[in-house]
Design a protein around this motif. Structure first.
Motif, PDB file in Angstrom:
ATOM      1  N   PRO A   1       0.829  -1.210   0.000  1.00  0.00           N
ATOM      2  CA  PRO A   1       0.000   0.000   0.000  1.00  0.00           C
ATOM      3  C   PRO A   1       0.866   1.264   0.000  1.00  0.00           C
ATOM      4  CG  PRO A   1      -0.604  -1.450   1.824  1.00  0.00           C
ATOM      5  CD  PRO A   1       0.615  -2.021   1.192  1.00  0.00           C
ATOM      6  N   ALA A   2       0.365   2.296  -0.644  1.00  0.00           N
ATOM      7  CA  ALA A   2       1.002   3.612  -0.589  1.00  0.00           C
ATOM      8  C   ALA A   2       0.646   4.224   0.763  1.00  0.00           C
ATOM      9  CB  ALA A   2       0.502   4.489  -1.722  1.00  0.00           C
ATOM     10  N   THR A   3       1.646   4.708   1.486  1.00  0.00           N
ATOM     11  CA  THR A   3       1.426   5.256   2.821  1.00  0.00           C
ATOM     12  C   THR A   3       1.975   6.675   2.887  1.00  0.00           C
ATOM     13  OG1 THR A   3       1.628   3.060   3.783  1.00  0.00           O
ATOM     14  CG2 THR A   3       1.855   4.917   5.282  1.00  0.00           C
ATOM     15  N   VAL A   4       1.141   7.589   3.380  1.00  0.00           N
ATOM     16  CA  VAL A   4       1.528   8.980   3.537  1.00  0.00           C
ATOM     17  C   VAL A   4       1.366   9.342   5.013  1.00  0.00           C
ATOM     18  CG1 VAL A   4       1.026  11.364   2.883  1.00  0.00           C
ATOM     19  CG2 VAL A   4       0.816   9.534   1.191  1.00  0.00           C
TER      20      VAL A   4
ATOM     21  N   TRP B   1      -1.792  23.995   7.218  1.00  0.00           N
ATOM     22  CA  TRP B   1      -1.904  23.505   8.592  1.00  0.00           C
ATOM     23  C   TRP B   1      -1.548  22.033   8.752  1.00  0.00           C
ATOM     24  CZ3 TRP B   1      -1.739  27.969  10.633  1.00  0.00           C
ATOM     25  CH2 TRP B   1      -2.449  29.018  10.072  1.00  0.00           C
ATOM     26  N   PHE B   2      -1.049  21.401   7.706  1.00  0.00           N
ATOM     27  CA  PHE B   2      -0.577  20.021   7.803  1.00  0.00           C
ATOM     28  C   PHE B   2       0.596  19.825   6.849  1.00  0.00           C
ATOM     29  CE2 PHE B   2      -3.897  20.087   4.601  1.00  0.00           C
ATOM     30  CZ  PHE B   2      -3.344  19.385   3.546  1.00  0.00           C
ATOM     31  N   ARG B   3       1.371  18.793   7.123  1.00  0.00           N
ATOM     32  CA  ARG B   3       2.530  18.440   6.310  1.00  0.00           C
ATOM     33  C   ARG B   3       2.395  16.967   5.948  1.00  0.00           C
ATOM     34  NH1 ARG B   3       5.839  20.920   9.227  1.00  0.00           N
ATOM     35  NH2 ARG B   3       5.757  19.455  10.943  1.00  0.00           N
TER      36      ARG B   3
ATOM     37  N   PRO C   1      10.374   7.171  -0.541  1.00  0.00           N
ATOM     38  CA  PRO C   1      11.213   8.362  -0.737  1.00  0.00           C
ATOM     39  C   PRO C   1      11.155   8.919  -2.160  1.00  0.00           C
ATOM     40  CG  PRO C   1      12.569   6.404  -0.366  1.00  0.00           C
ATOM     41  CD  PRO C   1      11.136   6.000  -0.181  1.00  0.00           C
ATOM     42  N   ASP C   2      10.749   8.114  -3.130  1.00  0.00           N
ATOM     43  CA  ASP C   2      10.630   8.588  -4.510  1.00  0.00           C
ATOM     44  C   ASP C   2       9.261   9.194  -4.788  1.00  0.00           C
ATOM     45  OD1 ASP C   2      13.222   7.704  -5.097  1.00  0.00           O
ATOM     46  OD2 ASP C   2      12.480   5.688  -5.582  1.00  0.00           O
ATOM     47  N   GLY C   3       8.371   9.217  -3.799  1.00  0.00           N
ATOM     48  CA  GLY C   3       7.006   9.678  -4.010  1.00  0.00           C
ATOM     49  C   GLY C   3       6.667  10.957  -3.284  1.00  0.00           C
ATOM     50  N   GLN C   4       7.640  11.855  -3.099  1.00  0.00           N
ATOM     51  CA  GLN C   4       7.406  13.088  -2.337  1.00  0.00           C
ATOM     52  C   GLN C   4       6.748  14.200  -3.149  1.00  0.00           C
ATOM     53  OE1 GLN C   4       7.776  13.007   0.913  1.00  0.00           O
ATOM     54  NE2 GLN C   4       8.644  10.965   0.728  1.00  0.00           N
ATOM     55  N   ALA C   5       6.768  14.107  -4.469  1.00  0.00           N
ATOM     56  CA  ALA C   5       6.209  15.173  -5.305  1.00  0.00           C
ATOM     57  C   ALA C   5       4.717  15.339  -5.030  1.00  0.00           C
ATOM     58  CB  ALA C   5       6.444  14.859  -6.781  1.00  0.00           C
ATOM     59  N   PRO C   6       4.237  16.583  -4.977  1.00  0.00           N
ATOM     60  CA  PRO C   6       2.816  16.821  -4.713  1.00  0.00           C
ATOM     61  C   PRO C   6       1.881  16.192  -5.737  1.00  0.00           C
ATOM     62  CG  PRO C   6       4.062  18.866  -4.524  1.00  0.00           C
ATOM     63  CD  PRO C   6       5.002  17.838  -5.063  1.00  0.00           C
TER      64      PRO C   6
ATOM     65  N   MET D   1      -0.110  11.359  -2.652  1.00  0.00           N
ATOM     66  CA  MET D   1       0.026  12.682  -2.035  1.00  0.00           C
ATOM     67  C   MET D   1      -1.179  13.560  -2.395  1.00  0.00           C
ATOM     68  SD  MET D   1       2.871  12.720  -0.272  1.00  0.00           S
ATOM     69  CE  MET D   1       3.689  14.309  -0.199  1.00  0.00           C
ATOM     70  N   VAL D   2      -1.642  13.479  -3.626  1.00  0.00           N
ATOM     71  CA  VAL D   2      -2.818  14.249  -4.056  1.00  0.00           C
ATOM     72  C   VAL D   2      -4.035  13.841  -3.231  1.00  0.00           C
ATOM     73  CG1 VAL D   2      -4.441  14.632  -5.970  1.00  0.00           C
ATOM     74  CG2 VAL D   2      -1.971  14.644  -6.398  1.00  0.00           C
ATOM     75  N   GLU D   3      -4.250  12.557  -3.090  1.00  0.00           N
ATOM     76  CA  GLU D   3      -5.411  12.068  -2.337  1.00  0.00           C
ATOM     77  C   GLU D   3      -5.299  12.401  -0.853  1.00  0.00           C
ATOM     78  OE1 GLU D   3      -8.453  10.711  -3.287  1.00  0.00           O
ATOM     79  OE2 GLU D   3      -7.668  11.597  -5.121  1.00  0.00           O
TER      80      GLU D   3
END
Length: 92
Positions: free
Chosen positions: A33-36, A46-48, A54-59, A64-66
């Motif tokens: 699973p993708a984990t953020v 108000w959140f980060r 590590p290769d999936g940091q791009a917005p 990350m979009v979801e």
């Protein structure tokens, strides 16, 4: 890519929060699973968000979009949970 929400965990105190959101790809259900990770931030939005990959940091990365969309919805729905008001979460 279509993602399906697998898990959302948030812990709050009076002004801070942290947690994680996990997604699965319905087309590849056996993939990891993708984990953020989600953490409080002192300025808008108000959140980060930090992708465990590590290769999936791009917005623009789908997870990350979801995660961003979900957090904006949750915090806009109940901003008082983190000491904010609806004015802190303008609607697009």
């Amino acid at each position: 890519m279509t993602l399906q929400l697998l898990s959302l965990t948030l812990a709050y105190d009076d002004t801070r929060f942290f947690g994680s959101v996990m997604f699965t790809d319905p087309n590849h259900p056996d993939d990891k699973p993708a984990t953020v990770l989600i953490d409080h931030a002192d300025e808008s939005p108000w959140f980060r968000l930090t992708n465990v990959d590590p290769d999936g940091q791009a917005p623009a990365v789908p997870a990350m979009v979801e995660a961003d969309r979900i957090m904006r919805f949750l915090l806009g729905y109940a901003p008082e949970r983190i000491g904010r008001t609806t004015a802190d979460f303008p609607q697009p």
